[in-house]
Design a protein around this motif. Structure first.
Motif, short mmCIF file in Angstrom:
data_model
loop_
_atom_site.label_atom_id
_atom_site.label_comp_id
_atom_site.label_asym_id
_atom_site.label_seq_id
_atom_site.Cartn_x
_atom_site.Cartn_y
_atom_site.Cartn_z
N LEU A 160 38.60 108.75 -0.65
CA LEU A 160 37.19 109.13 -0.71
C LEU A 160 36.74 109.84 0.56
CD1 LEU A 160 35.39 106.05 -2.33
CD2 LEU A 160 35.67 108.33 -3.31
N ALA A 161 37.16 109.30 1.70
CA ALA A 161 36.73 109.90 2.97
C ALA A 161 37.11 111.37 3.05
CB ALA A 161 37.34 109.12 4.14
N GLY A 162 38.32 111.69 2.62
CA GLY A 162 38.78 113.07 2.66
C GLY A 162 37.99 113.96 1.72
N LEU A 163 37.66 113.45 0.53
CA LEU A 163 36.89 114.23 -0.43
C LEU A 163 35.51 114.54 0.12
CD1 LEU A 163 36.32 115.48 -3.22
CD2 LEU A 163 35.76 113.17 -4.04
N TRP A 164 34.83 113.52 0.62
CA TRP A 164 33.46 113.74 1.11
C TRP A 164 33.44 114.65 2.33
CZ3 TRP A 164 32.27 112.55 -3.25
CH2 TRP A 164 32.23 111.30 -3.82
N GLN A 165 34.37 114.44 3.25
CA GLN A 165 34.37 115.26 4.46
C GLN A 165 34.66 116.72 4.15
OE1 GLN A 165 33.24 114.40 7.22
NE2 GLN A 165 33.37 112.18 7.36
N ARG A 166 35.59 116.98 3.24
CA ARG A 166 35.87 118.36 2.83
C ARG A 166 34.66 118.99 2.16
NH1 ARG A 166 39.97 120.84 5.49
NH2 ARG A 166 41.82 119.48 5.58
N LEU A 167 33.96 118.21 1.36
CA LEU A 167 32.77 118.70 0.68
C LEU A 167 31.70 119.10 1.69
CD1 LEU A 167 30.98 119.06 -1.89
CD2 LEU A 167 30.38 116.64 -1.65
N TRP A 168 31.47 118.24 2.69
CA TRP A 168 30.39 118.50 3.65
C TRP A 168 30.76 119.54 4.70
CZ3 TRP A 168 30.27 112.54 4.33
CH2 TRP A 168 29.69 111.96 3.20
N ASP A 169 32.02 119.58 5.07
CA ASP A 169 32.45 120.50 6.14
C ASP A 169 32.86 121.87 5.62
OD1 ASP A 169 32.02 118.39 7.83
OD2 ASP A 169 34.14 117.83 8.00
N GLY A 170 32.83 122.05 4.30
CA GLY A 170 33.36 123.29 3.72
C GLY A 170 32.43 124.47 3.74
N GLY A 171 31.19 124.27 4.17
CA GLY A 171 30.27 125.40 4.19
C GLY A 171 28.84 124.97 3.96
N GLU A 172 28.01 125.87 3.50
CA GLU A 172 26.60 125.60 3.27
C GLU A 172 26.40 124.54 2.18
OE1 GLU A 172 24.10 126.89 5.00
OE2 GLU A 172 25.55 127.97 6.25
N ALA A 173 25.22 123.90 2.22
CA ALA A 173 24.93 122.87 1.23
C ALA A 173 24.95 123.45 -0.19
CB ALA A 173 23.58 122.23 1.53
N GLU A 174 24.41 124.65 -0.35
CA GLU A 174 24.39 125.29 -1.66
C GLU A 174 25.45 126.39 -1.68
OE1 GLU A 174 20.44 126.52 -2.58
OE2 GLU A 174 19.64 124.48 -2.49
N ARG A 175 26.55 126.09 -2.35
CA ARG A 175 27.66 127.04 -2.36
C ARG A 175 28.56 126.75 -3.56
NH1 ARG A 175 29.72 122.92 0.98
NH2 ARG A 175 31.94 122.48 0.62
N GLU A 176 29.53 127.59 -3.76
CA GLU A 176 30.50 127.41 -4.84
C GLU A 176 31.66 126.56 -4.34
OE1 GLU A 176 33.27 130.59 -6.62
OE2 GLU A 176 31.47 130.67 -7.91
N VAL A 177 31.97 125.51 -5.09
CA VAL A 177 33.08 124.60 -4.76
C VAL A 177 34.06 124.60 -5.92
CG1 VAL A 177 33.70 122.18 -4.42
CG2 VAL A 177 31.74 123.13 -3.22
N LYS A 178 35.34 124.69 -5.60
CA LYS A 178 36.40 124.70 -6.63
C LYS A 178 37.16 123.38 -6.58
CE LYS A 178 37.02 129.72 -6.48
NZ LYS A 178 36.38 129.93 -7.80
N LEU A 179 37.25 122.75 -7.72
CA LEU A 179 37.98 121.49 -7.86
C LEU A 179 39.17 121.67 -8.78
CD1 LEU A 179 35.10 118.89 -8.43
CD2 LEU A 179 36.19 119.48 -6.27
#
Length: 351
Positions: free
Chosen positions: A304-323
């Motif tokens: 979980l820690a890795g998922l959340w940190q990648r989500l938050w550190d990956g860029g702007e709050a409103e952006r495109e995320v690929k899963l």
């Protein structure tokens, strides 16, 4: 020898048994020096500090707005505790109590019920700040250093309001904590025995210094060893760097971060979705309970820690995320547009 009561429930218990409980605990643990005039003075000073700490804990009652997005999980009517941290009546509590609140009041030991307002809610740490609208006439407590608490150290847990109580707890561990609701903090404090009235309860050391604010009741707070129910406290060390910002703007910069709207758990060496928030990026993207999240933006996910940190550190709050997910044994690619979680909460008119 009669043991320290595990929970002191009445207000008279809180006042009359406080010094006795700590003195007896120290005797049982052989922590105190031989009786001397100096030791007596030190014990008296300690009892006074603990009494002040107990007196500074108040009840917090909140009513969320009728259309609150948090109503389904937290309810509309909420009750817990907070602790006075400044001379002007600023109260520190756990944020979910006051999230989307339209009415707020503080309940004191002497029976007074006083109006209050929300000052700030910090999504990143989970803290909430409340300001009394009338003088509290309560001395604030000093903040301690949660990083200095030792495993096994006896601590005091105090809840407020008409059902306020005091108990003695032991420090189990200090470690990172990842919540299923897109939450992660470092150096969380874990204690036992468990308190069910944990929401906003104050954790103090033997000097009456505030160490943490109660967040969770845990079926097992003992990561290494036998199962032991306990509580998780958010350490006050996380508050110091953001306190002025919270007072000034209502939230910290770190709280404005990407949100998917998923509840996830670690299972069989991976991360699985267990719940999707209504009208969330995850729901719009078609994620389903049972999906295993394998990668986020090309980075492998196992905790979980890795998922959340990648989500938050990956860029702007409103952006495109690929899963990359696995569903029914097959891999799928999912693209979603995340949102700033703070923008999704409702506010009462005029707030």
């Amino acid at each position: 020898m009669r043991p320290v009561p595990p929970l002191l429930t009445s207000l008279s218990d809180r006042r009359c048994w406080l010094a006795w409980g700590w003195a007896l605990l120290a005797l049982c643990l052989a922590l105190g020096p031989p009786r001397t005039a100096r030791a007596d003075a030190e014990n008296a000073a300690q009892a006074q500090a603990l009494s002040r700490a107990s007196d500074a804990v108040v009840g917090v009652q909140a009513l969320a707005v009728d259309n609150a997005v948090s109503k389904d999980t937290l309810g509309r009517v909420r009750e817990g505790s907070g602790v006075v941290i400044s001379e002007d009546g600023l109260v520190l509590t756990i944020g979910y109590l006051i999230l989307e609140a339209e009415q707020l009041q503080l309940v004191l030991d002497d029976g007074r019920v006083l109006p209050a307002r929300v000052v700030g809610y910090d999504q990143a740490t989970g803290f909430g700040l409340v300001q009394s609208l009338v003088p509290l006439k309560l001395a604030p407590v000093p903040m301690g250093d949660a990083a200095q608490v030792e495993t096994g150290e006896p601590l005091m847990v105090v809840s407020g309001g008409s059902e306020g109580a005091i108990s003695i707890a032991r420090m189990l561990a200090r470690r990172a904590f990842s919540g299923y609701w897109e939450y992660h903090i470092e150096q969380a404090l874990f204690t036992a025995p468990a308190r069910t009235d944990h929401s906003g309860a104050a954790l103090f050391n033997a000097r009456g210094e505030l160490l943490g604010i109660g967040s969770l009741l845990m079926a097992n707070a003992n990561e290494d060893g036998p199962t032991l129910p306990g509580n998780m406290f958010v350490p006050v060390n996380l508050l110091r760097p953001i306190l002025q910002e919270l007072q000034r703007t209502g939230s910290s910069t770190r709280s404005h971060r990407a949100w998917m709207g998923v509840n996830c758990v670690e299972h069989d060496g991976g991360v699985r979705v267990v719940r999707i928030s209504s009208d969330s990026p995850a729901e719009r993207a078609g994620l389903q309970p049972g999906d295993r999240i394998v990668r986020i933006d090309g980075h492998e996910v196992s905790r979980l820690a890795g998922l959340w940190q990648r989500l938050w550190d990956g860029g702007e709050a409103e952006r495109e995320v690929k899963l990359e997910i696995r569903r029914g044994g097959e891999s799928q690619q999912v693209t979603m547009r995340t949102v700033d979680r703070m923008s999704t909460f409702k506010r009462a008119e005029g707030i």
